[in-house]
Design a protein around this motif. Structure first.
Motif, mmCIF file in Angstrom:
data_model
loop_
_atom_site.group_PDB
_atom_site.id
_atom_site.type_symbol
_atom_site.label_atom_id
_atom_site.label_comp_id
_atom_site.label_asym_id
_atom_site.label_seq_id
_atom_site.Cartn_x
_atom_site.Cartn_y
_atom_site.Cartn_z
ATOM 1 N N TRP A 250 0.826 -1.208 0.000
ATOM 2 C CA TRP A 250 0.000 0.000 0.000
ATOM 3 C C TRP A 250 0.860 1.259 0.000
ATOM 4 O O TRP A 250 0.496 2.262 -0.626
ATOM 5 C CB TRP A 250 -0.958 0.011 1.193
ATOM 6 N N LEU A 251 2.013 1.189 0.659
ATOM 7 C CA LEU A 251 2.902 2.348 0.689
ATOM 8 C C LEU A 251 3.510 2.602 -0.687
ATOM 9 O O LEU A 251 3.571 3.752 -1.156
ATOM 10 C CB LEU A 251 4.007 2.118 1.720
ATOM 11 N N ARG A 252 3.925 1.532 -1.346
ATOM 12 C CA ARG A 252 4.492 1.670 -2.691
ATOM 13 C C ARG A 252 3.440 2.188 -3.664
ATOM 14 O O ARG A 252 3.711 3.076 -4.479
ATOM 15 C CB ARG A 252 5.038 0.330 -3.173
ATOM 16 N N ASN A 253 2.231 1.656 -3.589
ATOM 17 C CA ASN A 253 1.175 2.105 -4.495
ATOM 18 C C ASN A 253 0.764 3.550 -4.220
ATOM 19 O O ASN A 253 0.453 4.307 -5.148
ATOM 20 C CB ASN A 253 -0.036 1.182 -4.389
ATOM 21 N N ALA A 254 0.746 3.941 -2.947
ATOM 22 C CA ALA A 254 0.398 5.321 -2.614
ATOM 23 C C ALA A 254 1.436 6.290 -3.173
ATOM 24 O O ALA A 254 1.089 7.325 -3.770
ATOM 25 C CB ALA A 254 0.288 5.482 -1.095
ATOM 26 N N LEU A 255 2.694 5.953 -2.991
ATOM 27 C CA LEU A 255 3.755 6.796 -3.539
ATOM 28 C C LEU A 255 3.668 6.866 -5.056
ATOM 29 O O LEU A 255 3.773 7.939 -5.653
ATOM 30 C CB LEU A 255 5.122 6.246 -3.117
ATOM 31 N N THR A 256 3.474 5.704 -5.676
ATOM 32 C CA THR A 256 3.386 5.642 -7.131
ATOM 33 C C THR A 256 2.227 6.490 -7.644
ATOM 34 O O THR A 256 2.377 7.258 -8.605
ATOM 35 C CB THR A 256 3.201 4.182 -7.585
ATOM 36 N N MET A 257 1.090 6.363 -7.023
ATOM 37 C CA MET A 257 -0.111 7.093 -7.431
ATOM 38 C C MET A 257 0.109 8.604 -7.359
ATOM 39 O O MET A 257 -0.210 9.338 -8.320
ATOM 40 C CB MET A 257 -1.270 6.675 -6.528
ATOM 41 N N VAL A 258 0.660 9.082 -6.276
ATOM 42 C CA VAL A 258 0.875 10.519 -6.090
ATOM 43 C C VAL A 258 1.989 11.027 -7.001
ATOM 44 O O VAL A 258 1.844 12.057 -7.678
ATOM 45 C CB VAL A 258 1.202 10.830 -4.619
ATOM 46 N N LEU A 259 3.108 10.311 -7.034
ATOM 47 C CA LEU A 259 4.248 10.760 -7.829
ATOM 48 C C LEU A 259 3.916 10.790 -9.314
ATOM 49 O O LEU A 259 4.227 11.771 -10.006
ATOM 50 C CB LEU A 259 5.449 9.834 -7.588
ATOM 51 N N PHE A 260 3.276 9.742 -9.821
ATOM 52 C CA PHE A 260 2.945 9.703 -11.248
ATOM 53 C C PHE A 260 1.941 10.795 -11.613
ATOM 54 O O PHE A 260 2.024 11.395 -12.687
ATOM 55 C CB PHE A 260 2.398 8.332 -11.628
ATOM 56 N N SER A 261 0.979 11.055 -10.732
ATOM 57 C CA SER A 261 0.007 12.118 -10.999
ATOM 58 C C SER A 261 0.705 13.477 -11.081
ATOM 59 O O SER A 261 0.432 14.275 -11.997
ATOM 60 C CB SER A 261 -1.055 12.143 -9.897
ATOM 61 N N LEU A 262 1.598 13.747 -10.151
ATOM 62 C CA LEU A 262 2.335 15.015 -10.157
ATOM 63 C C LEU A 262 3.269 15.104 -11.362
ATOM 64 O O LEU A 262 3.453 16.180 -11.937
ATOM 65 C CB LEU A 262 3.140 15.156 -8.865
ATOM 66 N N PHE A 263 3.846 13.971 -11.755
ATOM 67 C CA PHE A 263 4.755 13.953 -12.898
ATOM 68 C C PHE A 263 4.013 14.319 -14.190
ATOM 69 O O PHE A 263 4.485 15.153 -14.982
ATOM 70 C CB PHE A 263 5.387 12.569 -13.034
ATOM 71 N N ILE A 264 2.853 13.711 -14.398
ATOM 72 C CA ILE A 264 2.075 14.008 -15.606
ATOM 73 C C ILE A 264 1.608 15.458 -15.593
ATOM 74 O O ILE A 264 1.639 16.153 -16.627
ATOM 75 C CB ILE A 264 0.886 13.025 -15.721
ATOM 76 N N HIS A 265 1.211 15.941 -14.434
ATOM 77 C CA HIS A 265 0.821 17.351 -14.321
ATOM 78 C C HIS A 265 2.005 18.260 -14.653
ATOM 79 O O HIS A 265 1.861 19.269 -15.358
ATOM 80 C CB HIS A 265 0.316 17.647 -12.912
ATOM 81 N N SER A 266 3.188 17.917 -14.168
ATOM 82 C CA SER A 266 4.374 18.727 -14.426
ATOM 83 C C SER A 266 4.703 18.771 -15.916
ATOM 84 O O SER A 266 5.078 19.817 -16.450
ATOM 85 C CB SER A 266 5.576 18.175 -13.649
ATOM 86 N N LEU A 267 4.575 17.637 -16.599
ATOM 87 C CA LEU A 267 4.862 17.605 -18.028
ATOM 88 C C LEU A 267 3.857 18.421 -18.828
ATOM 89 O O LEU A 267 4.218 19.133 -19.771
ATOM 90 C CB LEU A 267 4.845 16.162 -18.542
ATOM 91 N N ALA A 268 2.589 18.312 -18.454
ATOM 92 C CA ALA A 268 1.529 18.922 -19.254
ATOM 93 C C ALA A 268 1.278 20.385 -18.924
ATOM 94 O O ALA A 268 0.980 21.191 -19.816
ATOM 95 C CB ALA A 268 0.234 18.131 -19.077
ATOM 96 N N HIS A 269 1.398 20.755 -17.655
ATOM 97 C CA HIS A 269 0.972 22.094 -17.235
ATOM 98 C C HIS A 269 2.060 22.925 -16.557
ATOM 99 O O HIS A 269 1.898 24.134 -16.410
ATOM 100 C CB HIS A 269 -0.216 21.981 -16.275
#
Length: 356
Positions: A250-269
């Motif tokens: 759950w810790l790995r998935n939580a980190l992955t979920m948040v980090l990937f969301s922020l990464f895509i936001h950073s690339l796009a916006h």
């Protein structure tokens, strides 16, 4: 809807990571040489998870914008998804069953189809290839479809859900759904969700970050370039090192979920530097669906030729590895290009007739 910058190149990079992973996997299975256990060559599952976040980001962003203008139509949404996903999906499904049940036996190549064909066809046809994959391991060409099944199931869930939720309550509803499903997914009693990879929380999380951006609630991420740089650096470390391989799921998935969301936001916006405008790279991103769908077929062809070549000639390990990579990527891109231009484009043009 406008095409956001940098996301097409990202699609190609993610598809390439999946190819790297499967080349490693099949090379080991066939007794062929492969690169050492370098993390970047074993991040295929993580690349698929980022695909999920990206898909949720774009799909929910589109639905939300249409809801704000009162123009969201479930019928139109599903027609456009069908025209984009189904033609290539069912083409590969048909080919996969023909390949394993007819072509391999005709060539006298042993392969154990340890399941009922009707059951397999029904699972693949009705959007449950992830269940088919886990229950029967029907062969790589069909197994790779599991993630497409998750996306199809997500479409079935998300369109009616957001249709009936008021436009001012979408963010709250989606945030609560993401948190609730994340918790349920990791309960010991919900092992079935993990077994069949029902990873919807990645898609939901992508949608949450998209709506937050639309509501101008992520402006603090744009005050300084340090934030997107930090996100990009952390994402790079995630794929190239083992720093984030936590044993607690759950810790790995939580980190992955948040980090990937922020990464895509950073690339796009919140772009670090300029948007990528290399036409060839952006085109490879546009045909990345085909790259993903065809790469296992191309990999099997490449492996066949390399194995035959090693029987006839003395190929050292380096030449064998390079040959597999060059052949696999070359054949995959060629197949994806031909499919996009001469097959998928017909259905994509039909999408323009259905505007929200």
């Amino acid at each position: 809807m406008e095409r956001l910058p940098n996301l097409d190149p990202l699609r190609f990079i993610l598809a390439s990571l999946v190819i790297f992973f499967h080349i490693q996997l099949l090379s080991r299975n066939q007794g062929l040489p492969y690169y050492l256990e370098i993390p970047i060559f074993n991040r295929g599952p993580e690349a698929v998870n980022m695909f999920f976040v990206l898909s949720g980001f774009l799909i929910i962003k589109g639905i939300y914008k249409h809801k704000q203008h009162g123009s969201f139509s479930i019928k139109t949404f599903y027609i456009k998804r069908v025209l984009r996903i189904f033609p290539l999906y069912y083409l590969v499904v048909i080919f996969g069953f023909i390949f394993y049940w007819l072509l391999l036996p005709a060539l006298d190549i042993p392969y154990n189809n340890n399941y009922n064909l009707v059951e397999g066809v029904l699972l693949a046809t009705f959007f449950l290839p992830n269940v088919l994959d886990e229950l029967h391991k029907p062969g790589g060409i069909l197994e790779v479809l599991w993630s497409i099944g998750i996306e199809e199931q997500f479409y079935i869930i998300i369109a009616p859900l957001l249709y009936f939720v008021g436009k001012y309550k979408i963010l709250t509803a989606l945030s609560l759904l993401t948190i609730a499903y994340f918790i349920v997914f990791h309960l010991d009693s919900m092992d079935v969700l993990r077994t069949y990879q029902f990873l919807y929380f990645f898609l939901f999380a992508g949608g949450v970050i998209a709506i937050l951006e639309e509501k101008k609630q992520l402006q603090f991420l744009k005050w300084s370039p340090l934030m997107p740089i930090a996100v990009v650096v952390c994402t790079g470390l995630y794929f190239m090192t083992n720093l984030f391989e936590f044993q607690v799921l759950w810790l790995r998935n939580a980190l992955t979920m948040v980090l990937f969301s922020l990464f895509i936001h950073s690339l796009a916006h919140n772009k670090v530097g300029k948007a990528i405008k290399i036409k060839f790279l952006n085109y490879l991103g546009r045909i990345s669906y085909g790259i993903y769908m065809f790469h296992v077929i191309a990999l099997n062809i490449s492996m066949f030729f390399v194995l035959k070549a090693r029987e006839q000639f003395i190929l050292n390990d380096t030449i064998s590895i390079l040959s597999i990579y060059i052949l696999t990527f070359g054949i995959t891109i060629l197949m994806a290009h031909v499919s996009y231009v001469y097959y998928e484009s017909y259905f994509l043009k039909l999408k323009t007739k259905f505007r929200q």
